[in-house]
Design a protein around this motif. Structure first.
Motif, PDB file in Angstrom:
ATOM      1  N   ALA A  68      22.585   6.238  -4.772  1.00  0.00           N
ATOM      2  CA  ALA A  68      23.760   6.548  -5.589  1.00  0.00           C
ATOM      3  C   ALA A  68      24.327   7.911  -5.216  1.00  0.00           C
ATOM      4  CB  ALA A  68      23.397   6.505  -7.070  1.00  0.00           C
ATOM      5  N   ALA A  69      23.458   8.893  -5.015  1.00  0.00           N
ATOM      6  CA  ALA A  69      23.925  10.234  -4.657  1.00  0.00           C
ATOM      7  C   ALA A  69      24.601  10.225  -3.294  1.00  0.00           C
ATOM      8  CB  ALA A  69      22.749  11.206  -4.666  1.00  0.00           C
ATOM      9  N   HIS A  70      24.067   9.430  -2.367  1.00  0.00           N
ATOM     10  CA  HIS A  70      24.668   9.335  -1.035  1.00  0.00           C
ATOM     11  C   HIS A  70      26.042   8.685  -1.102  1.00  0.00           C
ATOM     12  CE1 HIS A  70      24.987   8.781   3.289  1.00  0.00           C
ATOM     13  NE2 HIS A  70      25.265   7.501   3.078  1.00  0.00           N
ATOM     14  N   VAL A  71      26.164   7.609  -1.877  1.00  0.00           N
ATOM     15  CA  VAL A  71      27.432   6.876  -1.960  1.00  0.00           C
ATOM     16  C   VAL A  71      28.480   7.677  -2.726  1.00  0.00           C
ATOM     17  CG1 VAL A  71      28.546   4.813  -2.939  1.00  0.00           C
ATOM     18  CG2 VAL A  71      26.355   4.607  -1.737  1.00  0.00           C
ATOM     19  N   LEU A  72      28.088   8.283  -3.837  1.00  0.00           N
ATOM     20  CA  LEU A  72      29.046   8.936  -4.735  1.00  0.00           C
ATOM     21  C   LEU A  72      29.327  10.380  -4.366  1.00  0.00           C
ATOM     22  CD1 LEU A  72      27.714   7.571  -8.142  1.00  0.00           C
ATOM     23  CD2 LEU A  72      29.618   6.668  -6.775  1.00  0.00           C
ATOM     24  N   ARG A  76      18.486  14.893 -12.444  1.00  0.00           N
ATOM     25  CA  ARG A  76      18.889  16.296 -12.287  1.00  0.00           C
ATOM     26  C   ARG A  76      18.795  16.752 -10.827  1.00  0.00           C
ATOM     27  NH1 ARG A  76      15.517  17.295 -17.045  1.00  0.00           N
ATOM     28  NH2 ARG A  76      16.809  17.768 -18.863  1.00  0.00           N
ATOM     29  N   ASP A  77      17.795  16.225 -10.099  1.00  0.00           N
ATOM     30  CA  ASP A  77      17.606  16.634  -8.709  1.00  0.00           C
ATOM     31  C   ASP A  77      18.743  16.159  -7.811  1.00  0.00           C
ATOM     32  OD1 ASP A  77      15.195  17.806  -9.376  1.00  0.00           O
ATOM     33  OD2 ASP A  77      13.980  16.100  -8.719  1.00  0.00           O
ATOM     34  N   ARG A  78      19.430  15.115  -8.223  1.00  0.00           N
ATOM     35  CA  ARG A  78      20.430  14.497  -7.351  1.00  0.00           C
ATOM     36  C   ARG A  78      21.862  14.690  -7.828  1.00  0.00           C
ATOM     37  NH1 ARG A  78      15.644  12.409  -7.454  1.00  0.00           N
ATOM     38  NH2 ARG A  78      14.727  11.357  -5.640  1.00  0.00           N
ATOM     39  N   PHE A  79      22.026  14.966  -9.112  1.00  0.00           N
ATOM     40  CA  PHE A  79      23.356  15.119  -9.705  1.00  0.00           C
ATOM     41  C   PHE A  79      23.379  16.370 -10.574  1.00  0.00           C
ATOM     42  CE2 PHE A  79      22.695  10.552  -9.097  1.00  0.00           C
ATOM     43  CZ  PHE A  79      23.826  10.204  -8.383  1.00  0.00           C
ATOM     44  N   THR A  80      24.576  16.712 -11.041  1.00  0.00           N
ATOM     45  CA  THR A  80      24.725  17.797 -12.012  1.00  0.00           C
ATOM     46  C   THR A  80      24.827  17.195 -13.402  1.00  0.00           C
ATOM     47  OG1 THR A  80      25.888  19.185 -10.412  1.00  0.00           O
ATOM     48  CG2 THR A  80      26.157  19.731 -12.746  1.00  0.00           C
TER      49      THR A  80
END
Length: 402
Positions: A78-82, A113-117
């Protein structure tokens, strides 16, 4: 067995989204749903995508450890795509999320938390069965950043809980709500079900009274739906228990609205009442068509008019992510008109109302008749369901749409 997934179109193995969907998303924040697929037992009415230990067996890929690793891998995807993204709401559902250890559940939030704000003041919810937690567990969740909890109460009547195959005793709910308050949860919600075979209006009033005695901030009250393939559906088919009666369910709903409103809980969606400021922001994101990503087996997602859904079984889910593939089973790209119709279906359920601008000219012409029937009211440039309209919400939408 759990309900089937829709068919849809093939989803890309890398999880990528079409450029128009990403352009529409822009720098908007998202919501995250985390699906925990485990239950201690399967309730007779439930067709959710959940699994007991007996159903999963001991095959690799279906364990709690494997699930947690796969969920982390999907968050990576998700973090990679978004790309860099703020998360406004997190909702952990199931299943029974609190079958995970408290540190595992907090660990999932830390993975987010590690991947998003995580936005300041983000709403972070977990569902919870009353029998699955104690004071120490709830304290650990608050310390780890959870702000909201939703307890599956369902009923205060033992014979109703027995038909639903719920395991907790009625008095347990008051205990866990008290512990949640003491732990520091900012918002506490209770889920109720009405219309269970053998439940009387007096039974329902007693359940409402018991729920309100706990002084929750939010109550969800859902009519029991008999889903094909469940044990309860089989019991009804065999004549062992009577089916729900639509007229009775309407009576139950009116009782709920009257009792809840009288104690300061206002309806903001057909099946949801809250004190001011305690509406479930995560669910409002669904009803308003905001972007969200669903993590876990069978979880659904929506971003920029693209909807996709993951494979259902935990083994298939973990296998896909272990091999570097998106766990999506399929997806659909919604047309502009499909999205408009969905706005009518969903936003008409809200007390804030459906903007008249969403309707076509011919649909707007039908509003006057719905007002005359007493099903909707007009509030400036939006229509809102009346109490009678809420009881007939499907008919309102059917009569409204082209």
């Amino acid at each position: 067995m759990p309900s089937a997934l829709p068919t849809g179109d093939p989803a890309p193995a890398d999880g990528s989204l079409p450029p128009p969907a990403m352009a529409e998303l822009g720098d908007r924040p998202i919501s995250l749903y985390l699906h925990v697929p485990f239950c201690a037992t399967r309730c007779g009415y439930c067709d959710f995508n959940t699994y007991t230990s007996a159903e999963l067996g001991s095959a690799p890929g279906a364990s709690r450890t494997a699930y947690l690793a796969a969920a982390r891998a999907e968050l990576d995807l998700a973090a990679h795509v978004l790309g860099p993204r703020t998360v406004d709401t997190v909702f952990v559902g199931g299943g029974t999320p609190t079958l995970l250890a408290a540190d595992e559940l907090v660990g999932l939030l830390n993975n987010v938390r590690d991947r998003f704000t995580l936005a300041p003041g983000a709403e972070v919810t977990t569902e919870c069965n009353p029998e699955s937690v104690d004071e120490a567990y709830l304290n650990a969740l608050v310390a780890g950043g959870f702000t909201r909890i939703s307890f599956g109460m369902q009923s205060a009547r033992p014979h109703v809980l027995k038909v639903l195959e719920r395991r907790h005793t009625p008095g347990r709910v008051a205990d866990v709500v008290g512990w949640a308050r003491a732990a520091g949860f900012g918002s506490v919600s209770l889920d109720l079900i009405y219309g269970t075979p053998g439940e009387s209006v007096d039974d329902w009033r007693a359940s409402l009274a018991a729920a309100l005695a706990c002084r929750p901030d939010h109550i969800s009250a859902y009519a029991l739906i008999i889903e094909a393939g469940t044990r309860l559906a089989a019991q009804i088919k065999r004549g062992e228990v009577p089916p729900p009666v639509d007229d009775d369910q309407a009576d139950f709903y009116e009782v709920a609205d009257r009792e809840l409103t009288a104690t300061g809980l206002d309806w903001y969606e057909l099946s949801n009442w809250s004190r001011p400021g305690h509406e479930c922001r995560h669910n409002l994101a669904y009803w308003r068509g905001d972007p969200w990503w669903g993590v876990g087996p069978g979880a659904h997602s929506h971003v920029g008019g693209v909807r996709w859904w993951n494979v259902k079984h935990p083994r298939s889910y973990t296998d896909a992510l272990r091999h570097g593939r998106s766990p999506a089973a399929a997806r659909e790209v919604l047309s502009a008109d499909s999205r408009r119709v969905e706005r009518v279906l969903l936003e008409s359920r809200l007390s804030s109302g459906l903007p008249l601008s969403v309707l076509t000219p011919s649909e707007q012409a039908r509003v006057r008749d719905l007002v005359a029937r007493g099903w909707v009211a007009l509030n400036e440039d939006a229509l809102t369901l009346t109490l009678q309209g809420r009881l007939l919400a499907d008919a309102v939408v059917r009569d409204l749409l082209d």
